[in-house]
Design an enzyme around this catalytic site. Structure first.
Site, short mmCIF file in Angstrom:
data_model
loop_
_atom_site.label_atom_id
_atom_site.label_comp_id
_atom_site.label_asym_id
_atom_site.label_seq_id
_atom_site.Cartn_x
_atom_site.Cartn_y
_atom_site.Cartn_z
N GLU A 145 22.12 34.56 -5.52
CA GLU A 145 21.78 34.58 -6.95
C GLU A 145 20.28 34.77 -7.17
O GLU A 145 19.77 34.50 -8.26
CB GLU A 145 22.24 33.28 -7.65
N GLU B 57 22.13 11.77 -27.81
CA GLU B 57 20.94 12.25 -27.10
C GLU B 57 20.96 13.77 -26.87
O GLU B 57 19.91 14.37 -26.65
CB GLU B 57 20.84 11.57 -25.73
N HIS C 227 32.72 29.47 -13.75
CA HIS C 227 31.87 29.50 -12.55
C HIS C 227 30.93 28.30 -12.47
O HIS C 227 30.99 27.53 -11.52
CB HIS C 227 31.06 30.82 -12.52
P1 13P Z 1 24.75 31.21 -2.37
O1 13P Z 1 25.32 30.46 -1.19
O2 13P Z 1 24.48 32.66 -2.01
O3 13P Z 1 23.56 30.53 -2.95
O4 13P Z 1 25.89 31.27 -3.48
C1 13P Z 1 26.44 30.12 -4.01
C2 13P Z 1 26.83 30.29 -5.43
O5 13P Z 1 26.99 29.31 -6.13
C3 13P Z 1 27.01 31.65 -5.98
O6 13P Z 1 27.10 31.63 -7.38
ZN ZN Z 2 27.69 29.69 -8.20
#
Ligand code: 13P
Ligand code: ZN
Length: 273
Positions: A117, A171, A212
């Site tokens: 990322e 909060e 995600h």
């Molecule tokens: P990485 O292991 O490449 O950091 O990926 C993990 C992840 O959460 C991808 O969205």
């Molecule tokens: Zn991720």
């Protein structure tokens, strides 16, 4: 300094990864963190850096990050191992003079590359460096269960997420007065999702990736962790409320906006429009 892990930014980063793992937000290699290192901090650790490392492309251009150093988690590396072994699971990268390439100047001693990322992290840093006058230094991505669960229930609309989550704890509008952005499901890791996230993070410090996880931006490790913790706790309350049959009463828009003055926070009324 005998070991780079004596540097306080290294300790803060390791502690953040450990806290996040212990929250249950980072199964396996899930999630990633990046920190824009201060010039005085990098001076402290220059003896440990290899400036001759080969250059690699980032996939996006971030001109205002030219020459900056970042501490980042490694791709496929497990958060649970960062604190005990930062040498193999994290790295320091340096951005070139065009803001297009990076080189690994320290870490990932058994090989590997920075998080997949990286385009999103660096584009977010670029935007936040610009719009906070350099104050924001931490970008944190994780997979907290309640936030992800809500992306299967609520419409994928930043205003709806903001209104629902703000209502869950008084909060919340004080901690993230600009609200929450939501990016629809996209293929992770590439420049497209980076651009979609960066567009929202200009205005907000919290961006949810549907089905995600979440990205948070902050000035330091505590504030960024605290922000994610607050959003995830409110999401947990909402999941419980929905599971119990839904709200029977709540805090109204007028009441939420009335927090702005006594707490001196610019709560974005647009979130109710
Ligand atoms: P990485 O292991 O490449 O950091 O990926 C993990 C992840 O959460 C991808 O969205
Ligand atoms: Zn991720």
């Amino acid at each position: 300094m005998d070991c780079i892990t004596q540097a306080s930014f290294m300790r803060g980063f390791m502690d953040l990864c450990d806290l996040s793992f212990n929250k249950g937000w980072n199964e396996r290699n899930g999630g990633n963190v990046s920190y824009r290192i201060k010039p005085e901090e990098i001076r402290e650790v220059t003896a440990f850096l290899n400036e001759e490392a080969p250059s690699q492309t980032i996939g996006i251009t971030a001109e205002n990050l030219a020459g900056e150093y970042f501490l980042v988690t490694g791709s496929t590396k497990f958060f649970m191992n960062v604190k005990s072994n930062p040498f193999d699971n994290t790295c320091i990268i340096k951005i070139d003079e065009k803001g297009e390439n990076y080189k690994i100047v320290w870490g990932l001693q058994k090989g590997g590359r920075p998080t997949s990322e990286l385009p999103t992290h660096l584009l977010n840093h670029s935007v936040k460096k610009h719009c906070t006058n350099g104050a924001h230094r931490v970008i944190m991505h994780a997979h907290p269960a309640n936030i992800i669960a809500l992306t299967f229930i609520l419409p994928l609309d930043g205003k709806v997420f903001t209104q629902e989550i703000w209502q869950m704890m008084t909060e919340c509008p004080i901690v993230f007065p600009a609200g929450i952005g939501v990016v629809e499901w996209m293929v992770p890791g590439g420049p497209e999702v980076a651009k979609a996230t960066a567009e929202l993070i200009q205005k907000q410090d919290v961006v949810i990736w549907a089905h995600h996880g979440i990205f948070c931006s902050g000035e330091d490790f505590d504030l960024t962790f605290g922000l994610m913790d607050t959003v995830e706790k409110a999401a947990e309350i909402l999941v419980k409320v929905i599971s119990c049959g839904g709200k029977r009463q709540s805090i109204g828009a007028k009441e939420i906006l009335s927090l702005a003055e006594p707490y001196s926070v610019p709560i974005d009324a647009e979130m109710f429009s």
